[in-house]
Structure formats: C-alpha cells, structure tokens
Motif scaffolding. Structure first.
Motif, PDB file in Angstrom:
ATOM      1  N   TYR A  23      -4.130  -1.429  -2.342  1.00 42.84           N
ATOM      2  CA  TYR A  23      -2.766  -1.724  -2.788  1.00 42.84           C
ATOM      3  C   TYR A  23      -2.440  -0.977  -4.068  1.00 42.84           C
ATOM      4  O   TYR A  23      -3.255  -0.896  -4.983  1.00 42.84           O
ATOM      5  CB  TYR A  23      -2.598  -3.228  -3.001  1.00 42.84           C
ATOM      6  CG  TYR A  23      -2.761  -4.030  -1.728  1.00 42.84           C
ATOM      7  CD1 TYR A  23      -1.712  -4.172  -0.831  1.00 42.84           C
ATOM      8  CD2 TYR A  23      -3.982  -4.637  -1.415  1.00 42.84           C
ATOM      9  CE1 TYR A  23      -1.848  -4.896   0.336  1.00 42.84           C
ATOM     10  CE2 TYR A  23      -4.130  -5.370  -0.249  1.00 42.84           C
ATOM     11  CZ  TYR A  23      -3.057  -5.494   0.631  1.00 42.84           C
ATOM     12  OH  TYR A  23      -3.202  -6.205   1.796  1.00 42.84           O
ATOM     13  N   HIS A  62       0.828  -1.212   0.000  1.00 40.25           N
ATOM     14  CA  HIS A  62       0.000   0.000   0.000  1.00 40.25           C
ATOM     15  C   HIS A  62       0.859   1.256   0.000  1.00 40.25           C
ATOM     16  O   HIS A  62       0.575   2.221  -0.712  1.00 40.25           O
ATOM     17  CB  HIS A  62      -0.891  -0.016   1.248  1.00 40.25           C
ATOM     18  CG  HIS A  62      -1.517   1.304   1.579  1.00 40.25           C
ATOM     19  ND1 HIS A  62      -2.568   1.839   0.863  1.00 40.25           N
ATOM     20  CD2 HIS A  62      -1.222   2.214   2.567  1.00 40.25           C
ATOM     21  CE1 HIS A  62      -2.912   3.010   1.384  1.00 40.25           C
ATOM     22  NE2 HIS A  62      -2.110   3.261   2.414  1.00 40.25           N
ATOM     23  N   HIS A 114      -6.211  -3.315  -8.801  1.00 39.77           N
ATOM     24  CA  HIS A 114      -7.504  -3.027  -8.176  1.00 39.77           C
ATOM     25  C   HIS A 114      -8.552  -4.022  -8.657  1.00 39.77           C
ATOM     26  O   HIS A 114      -9.314  -4.588  -7.872  1.00 39.77           O
ATOM     27  CB  HIS A 114      -7.923  -1.594  -8.517  1.00 39.77           C
ATOM     28  CG  HIS A 114      -9.221  -1.177  -7.897  1.00 39.77           C
ATOM     29  ND1 HIS A 114      -9.797   0.056  -8.133  1.00 39.77           N
ATOM     30  CD2 HIS A 114     -10.080  -1.820  -7.068  1.00 39.77           C
ATOM     31  CE1 HIS A 114     -10.935   0.142  -7.475  1.00 39.77           C
ATOM     32  NE2 HIS A 114     -11.125  -0.981  -6.813  1.00 39.77           N
ATOM     33  N   SER A 115      -8.600  -4.256  -9.970  1.00 40.17           N
ATOM     34  CA  SER A 115      -9.575  -5.191 -10.525  1.00 40.17           C
ATOM     35  C   SER A 115      -9.304  -6.610 -10.034  1.00 40.17           C
ATOM     36  O   SER A 115     -10.244  -7.363  -9.739  1.00 40.17           O
ATOM     37  CB  SER A 115      -9.514  -5.135 -12.055  1.00 40.17           C
ATOM     38  OG  SER A 115     -10.367  -6.090 -12.625  1.00 40.17           O
ATOM     39  N   ARG A 157      -9.212  -1.978   3.811  1.00 37.76           N
ATOM     40  CA  ARG A 157      -9.236  -2.597   2.488  1.00 37.76           C
ATOM     41  C   ARG A 157     -10.650  -2.738   1.934  1.00 37.76           C
ATOM     42  O   ARG A 157     -10.865  -2.602   0.726  1.00 37.76           O
ATOM     43  CB  ARG A 157      -8.555  -3.973   2.567  1.00 37.76           C
ATOM     44  CG  ARG A 157      -7.062  -3.867   2.883  1.00 37.76           C
ATOM     45  CD  ARG A 157      -6.510  -5.156   3.465  1.00 37.76           C
ATOM     46  NE  ARG A 157      -5.058  -5.112   3.635  1.00 37.76           N
ATOM     47  CZ  ARG A 157      -4.439  -4.571   4.678  1.00 37.76           C
ATOM     48  NH1 ARG A 157      -5.150  -4.044   5.675  1.00 37.76           N
ATOM     49  NH2 ARG A 157      -3.116  -4.558   4.739  1.00 37.76           N
ATOM     50  N   THR A 208     -10.097  -4.243  -4.333  1.00 38.13           N
ATOM     51  CA  THR A 208      -9.815  -3.150  -3.411  1.00 38.13           C
ATOM     52  C   THR A 208      -8.728  -2.269  -4.004  1.00 38.13           C
ATOM     53  O   THR A 208      -7.815  -2.776  -4.663  1.00 38.13           O
ATOM     54  CB  THR A 208      -9.370  -3.665  -2.026  1.00 38.13           C
ATOM     55  OG1 THR A 208      -8.955  -2.562  -1.209  1.00 38.13           O
ATOM     56  CG2 THR A 208      -8.221  -4.648  -2.137  1.00 38.13           C
ATOM     57  N   SER A 209      -8.843  -0.969  -3.750  1.00 42.30           N
ATOM     58  CA  SER A 209      -7.829  -0.029  -4.242  1.00 42.30           C
ATOM     59  C   SER A 209      -6.762   0.255  -3.196  1.00 42.30           C
ATOM     60  O   SER A 209      -5.937   1.149  -3.376  1.00 42.30           O
ATOM     61  CB  SER A 209      -8.505   1.286  -4.664  1.00 42.30           C
ATOM     62  OG  SER A 209      -9.209   1.850  -3.564  1.00 42.30           O
ATOM     63  N   PRO A 267      -4.920   0.108 -11.917  1.00 39.55           N
ATOM     64  CA  PRO A 267      -6.245  -0.450 -12.209  1.00 39.55           C
ATOM     65  C   PRO A 267      -6.261  -1.980 -12.320  1.00 39.55           C
ATOM     66  O   PRO A 267      -7.223  -2.618 -11.890  1.00 39.55           O
ATOM     67  CB  PRO A 267      -6.602   0.208 -13.554  1.00 39.55           C
ATOM     68  CG  PRO A 267      -5.813   1.469 -13.586  1.00 39.55           C
ATOM     69  CD  PRO A 267      -4.532   1.155 -12.880  1.00 39.55           C
TER      70      PRO A 267
END
Length: 432
Positions: A170, A131, A162-163, A328, A167-168, A159
């Motif tokens: 990391y 992160h 995230h996909s 998260r 969760t964004s 992206p």
C-alpha cells in the motif's frame, strides 16, 4: 474437496445448542433472525418489557449466520465515497448515519465490558488504503471529507504506512478513529450467551411465512407456529424470502479466507506490527485484517449470486485470495490458508437501511450495506424502542433516514447488478 468453514466460528469454539421450535407457541414478541440485529432487539425488548415472553428464532444456528462471517470491523466512520456531501441533504444524511454508527460501537463496547465478552475487541482505527496511485486522489478526498466532518482522521504515507502494516503493497492510507476491530463469532456468541433469561431462543427453526392472525401475527414454520401481537424481522439479506422488501434490497455473496498464525520468522520479516484492519477505497477492493491472534484475513470477492457459493466456486475464490495474499506477503500462498467461507451482505441501491413499522405490529430492520456489526447492533436496539413506543434522539435519527430506493424486479435486477459489479471488479482489480 474444499469445505465452507467459517474460521471465526471454528476458532470461537462450540456454541450452546438451543431447541427447535415445535408445536403452537404464543409470545408477546417474536424476533426473526439471531444475528447482531435480532440479538440487540431481543436484549432491549427484555429490558423494556421484563414480564414479556420474547421468542428469538433463527433458521440455522443463533450467532452463527452472517454476523459471525463478516470481517470483524465495528465501523464508526463509513467511507464518504458514496455520500453526496456536496449537498445539504447528503451531508445531513451522512452525519445522521455517523451518529448511529458511533452509537453502535459504544453500545457494543459497553456490552463487552459489562458481560466480560472475550472477542478480541480492539479500539483501533481502521485504515482505508490503496495500492494503485490512481486511487490516491479518492483517499485524499476521504481524508478531507472526514476532517471537514470533525472525524479524527489523517493520511498515512510511505514508510509510516509500511511500518504500520508490515507490507509495502500500500502506498497511501487514511486512518480514522472511533471504530473497533474484533472477532465477530466470539462477539455474537457472547451477546447470545448474555441475553436476559426472559428471551427464549430457538434455532434451526426457519420461518416460512408471516401473515395476520386474530391477535396480531402468525409465523408458520415447518415444525410449528408462533402467534404474537408484535413481530420484529431482522433477517437482513433474506427479507425477500419472506416476501418483504424484494424491490428495495438484494444480497451480495462475499468470500473470505483466514490463514494459519504467522510463524516467528514471518513475524520477524514484517517487524511485528500491531494488529490492523484495511478497507479499500474501491467498493470491491480487498478487505484485510492482521488479527490479534496473528492471522491474516482477506476478503477480495463480492458477487451477485442469490443461490449462494458452491464448493467449486469457493475453491476458485480461494485462488483469488491466495493471489491477494502473495501480493502483500510473499511468504504466504494457498497452503497458508486455514479456513475459507462465504456469506451474504444486504445492499440497497442508495446505501440506506430498512427501519420501519411496515404494518401495525410488524417491524423490519436490516440492510446495512456491509456495516452490520455496529449499525445492526444499534438499529436492533432502536427497533425495539420503536416497538415499545420509546422516544430519543437516536430513534429520531433512525426514523429520519432516507428509505432504500426502488430496485427493478428480477430478472432485470439480476442483469443490472451483474453488469454493475463486473464494472466495479474491473475498477478494483489493482486493489484485489
């Protein structure tokens, strides 16, 4: 009051019970420890010596100790962060351990297929992810090291990450192939259930003492004794309790929590990613799983507590787990946690395992530095090979490994480890 209940074991269902060892018993081989190492050693011993009487002893329930309480990673590619890859010796050592780890994954894959063990096995890569941008350089070094070693690995950013995770939290990850994710209690139970019939299992039968006897070795238990010409000790973090390797290995206590299954709305919120496993580039950062049955596992505490974690301490650790979950996945809080538990891993100062015939007929195997599923399984098999005087490239690899470095005696060890882990926790704060 918080209960220490391993979610993996609770969800795996009831185990068949084995008797307590009573009276004076004789065996050709006695194996102490019913986790991944002991199970592997017992299986291989039975294969190599089909007419031998083999006893497998565990102080609690077979297949329900630390082997059932880990995070469910069959690690193939250990983090290169601790390895001295800039030296010839460090590079050679890493390659040797990497061969053993890959062999461990292959061994377990074959056993699950041969015996039809349903343990949610998935041949999916693990992701070292961070992160904090301050840890991105470490990850890039991991990716570069993996690629130079010929390991199938690549960076995942922004992206795509995230996909992949839903969760964004990391920002950067390194995906490496070759390992597997699994339900460890189901795997351990399946391995125990498929042991050859020549292995006699005894549980709730802790060994108190090992000493020489006329025909080899004697094990003293509260309820009986075992004599055998060969003994394999596979108790990992508990070597020192038997007076073994007390200046080579020590335990770290870890705690983990597993949530209820995600709801349909929550699945939609994270776009239904495939199950995944995350390891931290910091040694005391969070280990995370999205499991095949759609639960989130978090393990973000590790500490030196030789006496274990009590209920009050576990409750405090659950608060830390809940905070990590909310960072998260904002829809998860403490009420989403279904199970929480503690367990021990075995650590050595230089991250090397114990693998040796320490005295004639007495074999020691353990100390996997948090990679015990795959490593413990292959090295348990190999310690049986050593006891049966077999040859092979993998056995040569195991024997060639550097031995664990000396550690100071207690109480100096206690002070040193606590200072070190406190520093590691501070460094990993942003990844918890």
């Amino acid at each position: 009051m918080v209960e220490d209940i391993c979610g993996w074991s609770a969800l795996a269902g009831a185990l068949p019970q084995h008797p307590i060892l009573r009276g004076a018993q004789q065996a050709d081989v006695a194996i102490i420890g019913g986790g991944f190492t002991g199970l592997a050693a017992a299986r291989q011993m039975a294969n190599l010596r089909p007419n031998a009487r083999i006893l497998l002893l565990d102080g609690k329930r077979i297949a329900q100790g630390a082997s059932a309480r880990n995070s469910g990673f069959a690690v193939a590619n250990e983090s290169p962060g601790h390895a001295q890859l800039h030296t010839d010796q460090g590079l050679k050592s890493y390659r040797t351990m990497n061969r053993l780890d890959h062999a461990g994954v292959a061994e377990l894959r074959q056993l699950t297929q041969t015996h039809g063990i349903d343990c949610q096995w998935e041949d999916t890569g693990s992701i070292h992810a961070a992160h904090d941008p301050a840890n991105f350089a470490k990850l890039r070094q991991h990716a570069d090291s993996f690629q130079r070693l010929g390991i199938d690995a690549r960076l995942i950013e922004g992206p795509e990450l995230h996909s992949r995770l839903g969760t964004s939290f990391y920002g950067l990850g390194v995906l490496s192939r070759g390992g597997a994710l699994l339900q460890p209690a189901m795997l351990a139970q399946g391995l125990a259930a498929s042991l050859p019939d020549t292995v006699a299992c005894f549980e709730n039968s802790p060994v108190r003492r090992i000493h020489r006897a006329a025909n080899g070795w004697q094990l003293d238990l509260t309820t009986g004794t075992v004599t055998a010409p060969q003994v394999i000790v596979a108790v990992n973090a508990f070597f020192p309790r038997l007076g073994l390797k007390s200046l080579r290995v020590f335990p770290l206590a870890l705690t983990a929590s597993l949530t209820r299954p995600l709801s349909e709305a929550e699945e939609q919120d994270i776009n239904r990613p495939a199950s995944w496993g995350i390891l931290s580039p910091r040694s005391l950062g969070a280990t995370m799983r999205l499991t095949q049955d759609r639960r989130i596992l978090i393990r973000n505490t590790a500490e030196y507590r030789p006496g274990g974690i009590n209920r009050t301490q576990l409750s405090d650790r659950i608060d830390i787990h809940a905070d990590g979950l909310q960072k998260r996945f904002g829809f998860l809080d403490r009420s989403a946690i279904a199970y929480s538990w503690s367990g021990n891993i075995c650590i050595s100062r230089n991250a090397k395992p114990v693998f040796e015939e320490t005295q004639p007929g007495l074999f020691l195997c353990g100390g996997y530095n948090a990679s015990g599923v795959s490593r413990g399984s292959i090295m348990g098999k190999l310690i049986a090979d050593l006891a049966c005087r077999q040859d092979g490239d993998l056995l040569s690899d195991a024997l060639a490994l550097t031995k664990p470095n000396l550690i100071p005696p207690r109480p100096f060890l206690d002070l040193g480890v606590r200072v070190r882990t406190a520093g590691e926790r501070r460094a990993a704060r942003s990844e918890r």
